[in-house]
Motif scaffolding. Sequence first.
Motif, mmCIF file in Angstrom:
data_model
loop_
_atom_site.group_PDB
_atom_site.id
_atom_site.type_symbol
_atom_site.label_atom_id
_atom_site.label_comp_id
_atom_site.label_asym_id
_atom_site.label_seq_id
_atom_site.Cartn_x
_atom_site.Cartn_y
_atom_site.Cartn_z
ATOM 1 N N GLN A 62 -49.057 -11.412 -13.313
ATOM 2 C CA GLN A 62 -48.072 -12.405 -13.275
ATOM 3 C C GLN A 62 -48.617 -13.321 -12.337
ATOM 4 O O GLN A 62 -48.676 -14.335 -12.110
ATOM 5 C CB GLN A 62 -46.744 -11.999 -13.338
ATOM 6 N N ASN A 63 -48.744 -12.702 -11.011
ATOM 7 C CA ASN A 63 -49.080 -13.628 -9.689
ATOM 8 C C ASN A 63 -50.435 -14.231 -10.081
ATOM 9 O O ASN A 63 -50.649 -15.225 -9.339
ATOM 10 C CB ASN A 63 -48.801 -12.661 -8.491
ATOM 11 N N GLN A 107 -51.804 -15.403 -12.498
ATOM 12 C CA GLN A 107 -51.775 -16.205 -13.565
ATOM 13 C C GLN A 107 -51.069 -17.705 -12.883
ATOM 14 O O GLN A 107 -51.253 -18.746 -13.498
ATOM 15 C CB GLN A 107 -51.005 -15.861 -14.974
ATOM 16 N N GLN A 108 -50.208 -17.261 -11.944
ATOM 17 C CA GLN A 108 -49.411 -18.634 -11.231
ATOM 18 C C GLN A 108 -50.402 -19.326 -10.340
ATOM 19 O O GLN A 108 -51.241 -19.301 -9.815
ATOM 20 C CB GLN A 108 -48.278 -18.163 -10.505
#
Length: 122
Positions: A118-119, A121-122
């Motif tokens: 997730q990190n 993709q940010q």
Amino acid sequence: MMNNHKQITDRTFEFSVCIINLCKVLNESSGVGRTLSQQLLKSGTSIGANVEESQSAQSTVDFVHKLEIALKEGRETKYWLRLLIASELISEDRLLPILGEINELIKIIAAIVVKTKQNRQQ
């Protein structure tokens, strides 16, 4: 976040020691017990080795890859532990705490993988 990684490295190391001790007992028997011991020893100690390797990953992708291998090994280890319980080679009372720990380790490692992806993709 580094504290969580330190904790998981310690926990997987301690889990490996527990697996080694269990395999010593299994290895005392012949036949099936000894064969299962070899399988369990490989997968059960591989978890910690891959988590440890992830700490010096060359990239985020490499970090995630190492942890995903640890997850696969964790699931395999869980399988062998469940098989030992079902076949009654080792008492369920002895294996339930180990099974509980592998379930927790799988959850923790999976959470680290998800959070890292997730990190990224940010």
